[in-house]
Each structure stands twice: as structure tokens, then as C-alpha cells.
Design a protein around this motif. Structure first.
Motif, PDB file in Angstrom:
ATOM      1  N   ARG B  20       5.345   8.191 -16.153  1.00 61.85           N
ATOM      2  CA  ARG B  20       4.194   8.007 -17.073  1.00 61.85           C
ATOM      3  C   ARG B  20       3.243   6.959 -16.506  1.00 61.85           C
ATOM      4  O   ARG B  20       2.017   7.126 -16.516  1.00 61.85           O
ATOM      5  CB  ARG B  20       4.686   7.548 -18.455  1.00 61.85           C
ATOM      6  N   GLU B  24      -0.706   7.224 -15.515  1.00 64.38           N
ATOM      7  CA  GLU B  24      -1.710   6.315 -16.087  1.00 64.38           C
ATOM      8  C   GLU B  24      -2.505   5.615 -14.997  1.00 64.38           C
ATOM      9  O   GLU B  24      -3.727   5.501 -15.065  1.00 64.38           O
ATOM     10  CB  GLU B  24      -1.022   5.272 -16.983  1.00 64.38           C
ATOM     11  N   TYR B  27      -4.774   8.168 -13.304  1.00 67.83           N
ATOM     12  CA  TYR B  27      -5.832   8.597 -14.235  1.00 67.83           C
ATOM     13  C   TYR B  27      -6.908   7.512 -14.334  1.00 67.83           C
ATOM     14  O   TYR B  27      -8.105   7.783 -14.256  1.00 67.83           O
ATOM     15  CB  TYR B  27      -5.228   8.891 -15.606  1.00 67.83           C
ATOM     16  N   LYS B 251      -8.961  14.437 -18.804  1.00 66.01           N
ATOM     17  CA  LYS B 251      -8.315  13.786 -19.933  1.00 66.01           C
ATOM     18  C   LYS B 251      -7.294  14.728 -20.581  1.00 66.01           C
ATOM     19  O   LYS B 251      -6.189  14.333 -20.956  1.00 66.01           O
ATOM     20  CB  LYS B 251      -9.367  13.351 -20.963  1.00 66.01           C
ATOM     21  N   GLU B 252      -7.685  15.985 -20.660  1.00 57.48           N
ATOM     22  CA  GLU B 252      -6.840  16.993 -21.293  1.00 57.48           C
ATOM     23  C   GLU B 252      -5.515  17.157 -20.530  1.00 57.48           C
ATOM     24  O   GLU B 252      -4.431  17.137 -21.121  1.00 57.48           O
ATOM     25  CB  GLU B 252      -7.622  18.306 -21.325  1.00 57.48           C
ATOM     26  N   ASN B 255      -3.248  14.047 -20.800  1.00 58.86           N
ATOM     27  CA  ASN B 255      -2.494  14.000 -22.062  1.00 58.86           C
ATOM     28  C   ASN B 255      -1.361  15.026 -22.081  1.00 58.86           C
ATOM     29  O   ASN B 255      -0.267  14.749 -22.563  1.00 58.86           O
ATOM     30  CB  ASN B 255      -3.435  14.229 -23.249  1.00 58.86           C
ATOM     31  N   LYS B 256      -1.646  16.182 -21.513  1.00 59.23           N
ATOM     32  CA  LYS B 256      -0.629  17.234 -21.459  1.00 59.23           C
ATOM     33  C   LYS B 256       0.563  16.770 -20.604  1.00 59.23           C
ATOM     34  O   LYS B 256       1.727  16.946 -20.988  1.00 59.23           O
ATOM     35  CB  LYS B 256      -1.271  18.490 -20.847  1.00 59.23           C
ATOM     36  N   LEU B 258       1.422  13.654 -19.905  1.00 61.04           N
ATOM     37  CA  LEU B 258       2.139  12.550 -20.576  1.00 61.04           C
ATOM     38  C   LEU B 258       3.100  13.071 -21.634  1.00 61.04           C
ATOM     39  O   LEU B 258       4.215  12.585 -21.780  1.00 61.04           O
ATOM     40  CB  LEU B 258       1.132  11.603 -21.243  1.00 61.04           C
ATOM     41  N   LYS B 259       2.656  14.084 -22.348  1.00 60.95           N
ATOM     42  CA  LYS B 259       3.465  14.667 -23.415  1.00 60.95           C
ATOM     43  C   LYS B 259       4.783  15.203 -22.851  1.00 60.95           C
ATOM     44  O   LYS B 259       5.846  15.066 -23.453  1.00 60.95           O
ATOM     45  CB  LYS B 259       2.674  15.787 -24.089  1.00 60.95           C
TER      46      LYS B 259
END
Lengths: 308, 262
Positions: B20, B24, B27, B251-252, B255-256, B258-259
Motif C-alpha cells: 500500500r 501511495e 501515486y 486516481k481511480e 483507489n482500486k 488500494l482496495k
């Protein structure tokens, strides 16, 4: 008079250092006889590492050893290291400030016999552009001993440029050396001759006829700006000489200094952006490529005419 | 042989967290070397959190573009504050995009150009015997000739305190290693040069830890652990895809990804 080479001086000084300085390691790329370190290897086998004909690995190993607290001399011909190993020197030695001394022997046309492939005329340029690198070029056997000791004392990357032939001393009395230092070999008033390495012998010959001040810039980087500027303010004209390409060597460094701080007429003598060639005697090459006392005297005359 | 790691049950959790943090960092930086950082995570976590490293052992990251993985691991190991990870690649940061030994605690060498680390690790192995040096390389890095100079050298000097680890994720910048420059027979190459070779699945902690422990018992030979890994491991849409060697994340997608790592 002692007639020996700068590589002789290096080998002898290193042998002496090996006895007391147990932190000193020597790595070698199958040229220990040529670098005059066979006796070191024999006497201090625990401080000597034979790397074979693999200069990239040799410099990496040297950097690794240095990062564990050793003082490492990495030895080869200049045409192999720093040339083949430049990437390793850039990242593993200079960027990391590893305490490695790159020793490039058989530099310049003075290598003679072996021809263009072995006559490194680019090594000073390659080392000039690397941050944290110190460049030392002894003018004779005695000074090679001094500079080897200085390299061992200095903490950080050093390039020590050595020559193959046996030559006379350029100076009878020796001053102490320091990083960023130089020595005035001869006082004079009419012109300043700035050189490095064994070719200074030619400068000394020419100087007699020119009333020239001769500065031995054994520390090519950093440069002894103070001594150079003081001399040039007195003489008003300069010739530089080195057994190296005129691009990126001592002459370029002096031109960068004078161009920005005290512009005066200047001639840069060296190899004019060419490759060398084979010859039985390096003196023939120095004559053909314009590195002898006659060329210096002619250059001084040209400077005079330009000023008039 | 007894495995000395403290609690291997924690390792998958640490790996998830490190992955993760890698996402980050990259990103926030705008782009970065995702695939290799993610493929090597379990190897680095095993090394740093599996009880392998003794006090004076050292680790050399030869493939400097894996820096995000190493930084996240070092931060979790307490070498510097975790919050500093967000400065990765920013002007003035200690977390240079490729590691610099003088910038950050825990970084032993500087890297970036491939093929430089193993030689330095060999030199360090000679300098700090009997302590161990671990050196992580990528499989694409095996293209560099300099690596093989050191492979010969380390065998000559019987550097049994040198442990190389190859993250064999099968990709490099422009494609699959099998297409760019095949290295399928790496084990045979290293064996023929006189190394001890362990081939493992680089995502099975038991195998990684076993290999690292066995490496300590090898005498008179350097050791290489060839770890088969999955590029982009942990993020389904990156896994096995060379296109994610170096990339930026929307961004999308961020987030995907990270999930998937929760």
C-alpha cells in the motif's frame, strides 16, 4: 640523477604505505607488474585483490571495500580504467563518496609503442566532470611518491594519472604537496607555462629561453587558482601543456579560470582532438603531435605576435 | 534446521502494508517503478522482518528502481519516520527516486544504473567478513555484462558470506525478459560459474525464509536465491504485465489497487 617513472614512484610509495596502513587495499586488473605493485602483492597478500581483466567489477569491489572503511587503490591502465569503468566510478565511487583511488597508468602519448588504442588522451576529461573527484598528476618519480601518499591521506575519490617512461626529475627540490596545490618549478617574468605530468620536462627546457614562469599543476582538480592568477597577473600571457587531448584537460580548466577571472592571451598545447599512433619512442610522438620544447617556444612567439 | 524468524504470521500483513505504501508513494510522485517494487516486496519483508539479518549484516539494492519497496520496508523497520515516505521523489527529499547512500539511513550504496550492486556487495563481503551481505538484483539486470564479471570474481574468492537474490519477475521495461533478452536458464548459468543456487517461489514466505536460512550454511561458495515472482504482485490488473514496469496511476486505479490490498 635518478631516472625513474611515475609508476615506479607509485609502486614504491604504496609498498611503504602497506606496512603501516593496514586499511589500504589494492585491487588490480591483471597489470600488477606494469603498475609496479608485484612486491606489494607478495608482501601484503591480505591487502591485495586480483580482479582479472574486468575493470567494471574491480571498481565496484573497490567501492564496496571502501564503504566498509578501507582505503582502496584500484589500478589499471588509464585506457581501461577510468575508461571502461566510468559508470562505476560515477555512481559507486563519486556519488557515494567512496574512498577509492583510481590509478590510471600508461596515460598519454608517452605510452609510445602500443598505439592509439592504449594512449589514453581522454582520462582527465572523464574525471574532470565528476563531482567529488580529485585529479592528481605527478611530474616525476619523486612527486609520484608524494602524491601517492597524499591520495592515501585524502578521504574521498582521487584519480592518480601515471606515465610509463622513465624520466628525469623536473625539479631538484621538492615542496610539500596538497590537494588543490601546485608548485612553481621556475620563476620567470615574460610568460607563464602551466603544465602537468612528465611533459613538464619539455616546458622546463623551453623556459630557459623564454624567461618563463613554470607552474606544475599536479592538482588538476581542484586547481590552484591563486598561484595561477598571481603568476598570470605578472606575466600577462599563458601557455598550457599536457599529454592529453586539448579538450577537457588542464588547458581547458585553466581557460575556464582565466576566461572568467582574468582573461589574457592563452595557448593550449596538447593533442588536438586526434587519436595517437604507434612509434618506437614516445619522444617521436611528442615531436609529431606538438608536445616538445620547440612547440612551446613557437607558441610563445605566436602569443607575442598576437599581443603586438 | 530451525527457522529463527519471529512470527511469520505477521509477514503477509507487513507485506500488504508495504505494498500500500509503495502505491501511495508512486501515486504521490506522479509515476514510478510499480511492477518490480511489488514483485520484490515479499523478499524484502522476509529479509528485514523474518529474523534473517544479524546486527552487522548489510543489504545492497542493486536494482535501484526498486527504491519504493526498500524505503517502505526501511520505514517500517524504524530507520526513518513512515510519514517521510510521502516525500519520495520530491525536491529536497532524502528519499531519492533511486537510492543514494549519503541521503538516507539504511541505504548502503547508490544505485540506478543496473549491474553495479553485486560488485559492491562482493567488495563489502570481503571488507566485513564474517558478516553477511545480501544483494537484490532484478532479472532484467542480468543483461548487464558487469554482473557476470562479479559472478566469476565471487566464486574465485569463495565469498560464502555473499547472498544474491534475483527477483525473477519475467519482465523488463520494454517487454517480457523472454523476448527482450532470455534468462530462463539463470540457475544453470550460476551453477556453472560455481555458485550455490536455490530456486524458490518468491511469494511463499516459508520458501523464502528457508532459502535465506540455508544460505547461511553454505561454505566456500557464494549463494544466489532465484525467486520466481509475479510482476505487480498484489494488484490484479498489474500482475504479470510488463506495461506496469514504470507507470503512473489514475486516481481511480489507485483507489482500486488500494482496495485489493486491504
Amino acid at each position: 640523477m635518478i631516472i625513474k617513472s611515475t609508476r615506479d614512484g607509485f609502486g614504491e610509495a604504496l609498498l611503504k604505505l602497506g606496512k603501516t596502513r593496514k586499511d589500504i587495499f589494492v585491487v588490480d586488473a591483471d597489470l600488477k607488474e606494469s603498475l609496479r605493485i608485484s612486491e606489494f602483492a607478495q608482501k601484503y597478500p591480505d591487502q591485495f585483490i586480483e580482479c582479472g581483466v574486468a575493470e567494471q567489477n574491480m571498481i565496484g569491489v573497490a567501492a564496496g571495500l571502501a564503504l566498509t572503511g578501507k582505503t582502496v587503490f584500484a589500478t589499471s591502465f588509464a585506457c581501461f580504467s577510468p575508461v571502461i569503468s566510468w559508470n562505476q566510478i560515477r555512481i559507486a565511487v563519486c556519488y557515494s563518496k567512496a574512498n577509492v583511488k583510481i590509478v590510471g597508468s600508461h596515460a598519454g602519448l608517452a605510452t609510445g609503442m602500443d598505439g592509439a588504442s592504449h594512449q589514453s588522451l581522454e582520462d582527465i576529461a572523464l574525471m574532470q566532470v565528476l563531482p567529488n573527484m580529485v585529479i592528481l598528476v605527478p611530474a616525476d618519480y619523486e612527486q609520484a611518491k608524494q602524491l601517492t601518499k597524499l591520495a592515501a591521506e585524502h578521504v574521498g575519490p582521487v584519480y592518480l594519472r601515471l606515465a610509463r617512461p622513465e624520466t628525469e626529475a623536473v625539479s631538484g627540490k621538492r615542496l610539500a604537496v596538497r590537494v588543490g596545490g601546485s608548485e612553481i618549478l621556475r620563476k620567470g617574468n615574460k610568460i607563464t607555462i602551466i603544465g602537468c605530468g612528465i611533459v613538464l620536462g619539455e616546458a622546463m627546457k623551453a623556459a630557459e629561453k623564454l624567461d618563463a614562469e613554470v607552474i606544475n599543476c599536479y592538482s588538476v582538480k581542484p586547481l590552484d587558482e591563486k598561484t595561477i592568477l598571481e603568476s598570470v597577473k605578472k606575466t600577462g600571457r599563458v601557455i598550457t601543456i599536457e599529454d592529453h587531448n586539448v579538450i577537457g584537460g588542464l588547458g581547458s580548466a585553466v581557460a575556464e579560470l582565466l576566461g572568467q577571472k582574468y582573461p589574457v592571451p592563452l595557448k593550449i598545447l596538447g593533442i588536438k582532438d586526434k587519436f595517437g599512433e604507434s612509434a618506437r619512442d614516445y619522444k617521436e610522438l611528442w615531436h609529431k603531435y606538438g608536445l616538445d620544447s620547440d612547440t612551446i617556444i613557437d607558441a610563445a612567439e605566436e602569443v607575442d605576435q598576437e599581443i603586438r | 534446521m530451525t527457522i529463527t524468524y519471529m512470527d511469520s504470521n505477521d509477514l503477509p500483513q507487513i507485506s500488504k502494508k508495504v505494498r500500500r505504501q509503495i502505491l501511495e508513494m508512486i501515486y504521490q510522485a506522479g509515476s514510478g517503478h510499480l511492477a518490480g517494487s511489488l514483485s520484490s516486496t515479499d523478499l524484502l519483508v522476509s529479509l528485514y522482518f523474518g529474523g534473517i539479518l544479524n546486527k552487522n549484516d548489510k543489504f545492497v539494492l542493486s536494482c535501484g528502481h526498486y527504491a519504493p519497496a526498500l524505503y517502505a520496508v526501511l520505514a517500517n523497520a524504524g530507520k526513518f519516520p513512515e510519514k517521510e515516505l510521502k516525500t519520495f521523489g520530491q525536491l529536497g527529499t532524502r528519499l531519492q527516486t533511486h537510492p543514494h547512500n549519503l541521503s538516507l539511513p539504511g541505504i548502503e550504496t547508490s544505485s540506478g544504473p543496473l549491474g553495479l550492486g553485486l560488485a559492491q556487495a562482493a567488495g563489502m563481503a570481503m571488507g566485513i567478513k564474517p558478516n553477511r551481505i545480501y544483494c537484490l538484483m532484478s532479472d532484467g539486470e542480468q543483461d548487464e555484462g558487469g554482473v557476470w564479471e562479479t559472478v566469476m570474481f565471487a566464486a574465485k574468492y569463495k565469498l560464502d558470506n555473499l547472498v544474491a537474490i534475483i527477483d525473477k519477475n519475467g519482465i523488463q521495461i520494454d517487454g517480457k525478459t523472454s523476448e527482450i533478452m532470455p534468462t530462463e536458464d539463470l540457475a544453470a548459468k550460476y551453477i556453472s560459474f560455481g555458485w550455490e543456487v536455490f530456486e524458490i517461489d518468491g511469494h511463499v514466505f516459508g520458501q523464502v525464509l528457508n532459502a535465506l536460512e540455508f544460505a547461511k550454511t553454505v561454505k566456500d561458495k557464494p549463494v544466489v536465491i532465484i525467486a520466481r515472482t509475479i510482476a505487480g504482485k498484489g494488484v490484479s490488473f498489474m500482475e504479470g504485465k510488463w506495461e506496469w514496469h514504470y507507470a503512473s496511476l489514475s486516481k481511480e486505479l489507485f483507489n482500486k489497487a488500494l482496495k485489493e490490498l486491504r
